[in-house]
Motif scaffolding. Structure first.
Motif, PDB file in Angstrom:
ATOM      1  N   ALA A 218       0.818  -1.208   0.000  1.00  0.00           N
ATOM      2  CA  ALA A 218       0.000   0.000   0.000  1.00  0.00           C
ATOM      3  C   ALA A 218       0.858   1.267   0.000  1.00  0.00           C
ATOM      4  CB  ALA A 218      -0.927   0.000   1.210  1.00  0.00           C
ATOM      5  N   SER A 219       2.103   1.156   0.489  1.00  0.00           N
ATOM      6  CA  SER A 219       2.962   2.345   0.576  1.00  0.00           C
ATOM      7  C   SER A 219       3.782   2.595  -0.680  1.00  0.00           C
ATOM      8  CB  SER A 219       3.915   2.201   1.770  1.00  0.00           C
ATOM      9  OG  SER A 219       4.812   1.111   1.568  1.00  0.00           O
ATOM     10  N   LEU A 220       3.725   1.688  -1.675  1.00  0.00           N
ATOM     11  CA  LEU A 220       4.502   1.896  -2.900  1.00  0.00           C
ATOM     12  C   LEU A 220       3.946   3.085  -3.678  1.00  0.00           C
ATOM     13  CD1 LEU A 220       5.013  -1.779  -4.167  1.00  0.00           C
ATOM     14  CD2 LEU A 220       6.726  -0.265  -3.170  1.00  0.00           C
ATOM     15  N   GLU A 221       4.837   3.947  -4.115  1.00  0.00           N
ATOM     16  CA  GLU A 221       4.450   5.162  -4.824  1.00  0.00           C
ATOM     17  C   GLU A 221       5.151   5.222  -6.168  1.00  0.00           C
ATOM     18  OE1 GLU A 221       2.193   7.153  -3.838  1.00  0.00           O
ATOM     19  OE2 GLU A 221       1.924   6.549  -1.737  1.00  0.00           O
ATOM     20  N   GLU A 222       4.708   6.153  -6.993  1.00  0.00           N
ATOM     21  CA  GLU A 222       5.346   6.354  -8.294  1.00  0.00           C
ATOM     22  C   GLU A 222       6.805   6.726  -8.101  1.00  0.00           C
ATOM     23  OE1 GLU A 222       3.267   9.134 -10.667  1.00  0.00           O
ATOM     24  OE2 GLU A 222       1.306   8.170 -10.415  1.00  0.00           O
ATOM     25  N   GLY A 223       7.665   6.073  -8.869  1.00  0.00           N
ATOM     26  CA  GLY A 223       9.095   6.325  -8.774  1.00  0.00           C
ATOM     27  C   GLY A 223       9.842   5.304  -7.951  1.00  0.00           C
ATOM     28  N   LYS A 331       2.672  -4.988 -15.463  1.00  0.00           N
ATOM     29  CA  LYS A 331       1.658  -4.775 -14.444  1.00  0.00           C
ATOM     30  C   LYS A 331       1.985  -5.626 -13.230  1.00  0.00           C
ATOM     31  CE  LYS A 331      -2.240  -3.463 -17.395  1.00  0.00           C
ATOM     32  NZ  LYS A 331      -3.644  -3.774 -17.800  1.00  0.00           N
ATOM     33  N   LEU A 332       1.845  -5.037 -12.051  1.00  0.00           N
ATOM     34  CA  LEU A 332       2.073  -5.730 -10.802  1.00  0.00           C
ATOM     35  C   LEU A 332       0.716  -6.109 -10.222  1.00  0.00           C
ATOM     36  CD1 LEU A 332       4.517  -3.650 -11.306  1.00  0.00           C
ATOM     37  CD2 LEU A 332       5.116  -4.133  -8.939  1.00  0.00           C
ATOM     38  N   CYS A 333       0.534  -7.399  -9.960  1.00  0.00           N
ATOM     39  CA  CYS A 333      -0.778  -7.926  -9.594  1.00  0.00           C
ATOM     40  C   CYS A 333      -0.715  -8.689  -8.274  1.00  0.00           C
ATOM     41  CB  CYS A 333      -1.302  -8.859 -10.682  1.00  0.00           C
ATOM     42  SG  CYS A 333      -1.334  -8.140 -12.344  1.00  0.00           S
ATOM     43  N   VAL A 334      -1.857  -8.771  -7.644  1.00  0.00           N
ATOM     44  CA  VAL A 334      -2.053  -9.613  -6.473  1.00  0.00           C
ATOM     45  C   VAL A 334      -3.244 -10.517  -6.764  1.00  0.00           C
ATOM     46  CG1 VAL A 334      -2.696  -9.687  -4.040  1.00  0.00           C
ATOM     47  CG2 VAL A 334      -1.074  -7.953  -4.848  1.00  0.00           C
ATOM     48  N   MET A 335      -3.011 -11.837  -6.769  1.00  0.00           N
ATOM     49  CA  MET A 335      -4.043 -12.826  -7.082  1.00  0.00           C
ATOM     50  C   MET A 335      -4.734 -12.516  -8.408  1.00  0.00           C
ATOM     51  SD  MET A 335      -5.696 -13.746  -3.360  1.00  0.00           S
ATOM     52  CE  MET A 335      -6.110 -12.056  -2.970  1.00  0.00           C
ATOM     53  N   PRO A 338      -4.541  -6.469 -11.118  1.00  0.00           N
ATOM     54  CA  PRO A 338      -3.463  -5.470 -11.202  1.00  0.00           C
ATOM     55  C   PRO A 338      -3.661  -4.358 -10.176  1.00  0.00           C
ATOM     56  CG  PRO A 338      -4.983  -5.239 -13.054  1.00  0.00           C
ATOM     57  CD  PRO A 338      -5.398  -6.468 -12.324  1.00  0.00           C
ATOM     58  N   ILE A 339      -2.594  -4.011  -9.484  1.00  0.00           N
ATOM     59  CA  ILE A 339      -2.641  -2.923  -8.497  1.00  0.00           C
ATOM     60  C   ILE A 339      -1.666  -1.805  -8.841  1.00  0.00           C
ATOM     61  CG2 ILE A 339      -3.406  -4.453  -6.635  1.00  0.00           C
ATOM     62  CD1 ILE A 339      -0.485  -4.398  -5.612  1.00  0.00           C
ATOM     63  N   LEU A 340      -0.636  -2.121  -9.635  1.00  0.00           N
ATOM     64  CA  LEU A 340       0.377  -1.128  -9.988  1.00  0.00           C
ATOM     65  C   LEU A 340       0.808  -1.342 -11.428  1.00  0.00           C
ATOM     66  CD1 LEU A 340       2.627  -1.532  -6.825  1.00  0.00           C
ATOM     67  CD2 LEU A 340       1.186   0.463  -7.277  1.00  0.00           C
ATOM     68  N   GLU A 341       1.256  -0.264 -12.054  1.00  0.00           N
ATOM     69  CA  GLU A 341       1.916  -0.355 -13.351  1.00  0.00           C
ATOM     70  C   GLU A 341       3.348   0.093 -13.192  1.00  0.00           C
ATOM     71  OE1 GLU A 341      -0.232   1.929 -16.207  1.00  0.00           O
ATOM     72  OE2 GLU A 341      -1.847   0.453 -16.421  1.00  0.00           O
ATOM     73  N   GLY A 342       4.246  -0.526 -13.970  1.00  0.00           N
ATOM     74  CA  GLY A 342       5.646  -0.185 -13.855  1.00  0.00           C
ATOM     75  C   GLY A 342       6.368  -0.311 -15.174  1.00  0.00           C
ATOM     76  N   ILE A 353      12.207  -2.593 -11.722  1.00  0.00           N
ATOM     77  CA  ILE A 353      10.918  -2.062 -12.145  1.00  0.00           C
ATOM     78  C   ILE A 353      10.655  -0.774 -11.389  1.00  0.00           C
ATOM     79  CG2 ILE A 353       8.424  -2.436 -12.129  1.00  0.00           C
ATOM     80  CD1 ILE A 353       8.930  -5.369 -12.520  1.00  0.00           C
ATOM     81  N   GLN A 354      10.389   0.287 -12.131  1.00  0.00           N
ATOM     82  CA  GLN A 354      10.033   1.553 -11.511  1.00  0.00           C
ATOM     83  C   GLN A 354       8.518   1.737 -11.589  1.00  0.00           C
ATOM     84  OE1 GLN A 354      11.334   5.258 -13.389  1.00  0.00           O
ATOM     85  NE2 GLN A 354      11.841   6.052 -11.357  1.00  0.00           N
ATOM     86  N   ILE A 355       7.914   1.984 -10.437  1.00  0.00           N
ATOM     87  CA  ILE A 355       6.468   2.165 -10.370  1.00  0.00           C
ATOM     88  C   ILE A 355       6.109   3.438 -11.123  1.00  0.00           C
ATOM     89  CG2 ILE A 355       4.469   2.394  -8.855  1.00  0.00           C
ATOM     90  CD1 ILE A 355       5.941  -0.268  -8.670  1.00  0.00           C
ATOM     91  N   THR A 356       5.155   3.313 -12.033  1.00  0.00           N
ATOM     92  CA  THR A 356       4.725   4.477 -12.823  1.00  0.00           C
ATOM     93  C   THR A 356       3.309   4.924 -12.506  1.00  0.00           C
ATOM     94  OG1 THR A 356       3.987   3.010 -14.617  1.00  0.00           O
ATOM     95  CG2 THR A 356       6.250   3.865 -14.747  1.00  0.00           C
ATOM     96  N   LYS A 357       2.488   4.009 -11.934  1.00  0.00           N
ATOM     97  CA  LYS A 357       1.097   4.385 -11.698  1.00  0.00           C
ATOM     98  C   LYS A 357       0.456   3.424 -10.712  1.00  0.00           C
ATOM     99  CE  LYS A 357      -3.281   5.167 -14.204  1.00  0.00           C
ATOM    100  NZ  LYS A 357      -3.958   5.077 -15.523  1.00  0.00           N
TER     101      LYS A 357
END
Length: 360
Positions: A218-223, A331-335, A338-342, A353-357
């Motif tokens: 939950a704490s992962l942010e862009e960048g 895309k970063l996914c859980v089960m 997708p929860i994050l794009e990188g 992988i750098q988080i982009t969204k």
């Protein structure tokens, strides 16, 4: 029957089993697959230099409808020493050899008259050579089964049953499966279906850390940067370690290791080991969290479809094109959600992988 709770009553049509169209099956050619009910029949044709229209049929839990009173019974053994009995139609012996050998003649001269036994053996020589059977002797009258078998192999010629092989079901199945390897039509059907069936698969990239606490994700942010498993080849190229997952195929519930290599022209999958063990699936960094707090992070790299024929022939080092992907974006996914794009980037000579969204 009517549905009273609707504005207008609707008559529901129903039918009984007796209304279904009744069919009759051809005992020598119809394939039947009712394994839950224990009923199986399948036939495989084969080529012979001397006869046309020959096939081997395996039948399970279907009583033999032809009488065996005019058949000559012979004891035979497989290459592993298992005993089976052959019932050979007297008319087929005559067609093949020009000699009329009846059951009574075989009983009368089964012991000392070896020439009669050789005549009967010659009538089924191609069958015995193909199935690697050794004919031993004529069965005595008291050894002949009183009832026709329900599980048997049959040699059919022009849709007529000529030879019946009876014995233990497992032995018969083994003989039939071995025989199919000699059938050109079986392999032709196999190749034809293998060129039609495409199996969908998901491609994942392995992070160096796969288990995360919910609050960490939950704490992962862009960048932010996440490391992925990668290495350099002897040619200096970078390969990403990942896995290929087959969806909705109970016979392919396996995870195969692959390596993703990108260049300016295309992106290919390099197959690694056949199947990943549980040790390989474990995270490479120790995680001291309670199991309930751990969430597995999946990195989706793309999708592809693999022909069944290609999948059967893959081995370590095989290249398969990764058709549907957006690399270097992932895309970063859980089960599966997708929860994050990188984006794949390099940082201090490492692929990360750098988080982009965030996908809220």
């Amino acid at each position: 029957m009517t549905l009273e709770n609707l504005d207008e009553p609707i008559e529901v049509q129903s039918w009984s089993v007796g209304d279904l169209r009744k069919i009759h099956y051809d005992q020598t050619t119809t394939s039947i697959y009712a394994r839950l009910g224990g009923c199986v029949q399948q036939s495989t044709p084969f080529q012979s230099p001397t006869e046309r229209g020959l096939s081997i049929r395996y039948t399970e839990n279907f009583p033999l409808t032809v009488g065996l009173g005019g058949h000559v019974w012979v004891q035979a053994f497989t290459e592993s020493g298992d005993e089976i009995d052959l019932a050979i139609d007297s008319a087929y012996i005559f067609e093949r050899t020009g000699c009329l050998i009846s059951p009574k003649i075989s009983q009368w001269g089964g012991g000392p008259l070896v020439s009669i036994f050789n005549i009967v053996s010659a009538a089924v020589s191609e069958l015995t050579m193909m199935l690697n059977l050794s004919l031993e002797r004529f069965l005595e009258h008291h050894e002949i089964p009183a009832k026709p078998p329900t599980d048997y192999l049959a040699l059919d010629h022009l849709r007529d049953c000529k030879v019946v092989l009876g014995g233990d079901t497992k032995i018969l199945v083994g003989i039939y499966n071995k025989f199919r390897s000699y059938s050109t039509s079986f392999w032709a059907d196999y190749e034809r279906m293998g060129r039609v069936i495409r199996i969908p698969a998901n491609i994942r990239i392995y992070p160096t850390r796969s288990l995360w606490a919910a609050n960490e994700l939950a704490s992962l942010e862009e960048g932010d940067l996440l490391a992925v498993q990668n290495f350099r080849t002897s040619q200096g190229d970078i390969r990403l370690r990942g896995g290929i997952y087959f969806k909705n195929h109970k016979n392919l519930k396996k995870q195969f290791e692959v390596f993703i290599q990108m260049n300016e022209e295309d992106t290919n999958l390099h197959f690694g080991s056949d199947e990943l063990s549980s040790e390989q699936d474990a995270p490479t960094e120790p995680v001291s969290l309670a199991p309930l707090d751990e969430i597995e992070l999946e990195i989706q790299a793309g999708k592809t479809t693999i022909l069944f024929n290609d999948l059967c022939s893959v081995q370590a080092g095989t290249l398969i094109e990764l058709r549907d992907h957006s690399l270097p974006f992932v895309k970063l996914c859980v089960m599966g959600s997708p929860i994050l794009e990188g984006e794949l980037v390099t940082f201090q000579d490492q692929v990360m992988i750098q988080i982009t969204k965030r996908l809220d």
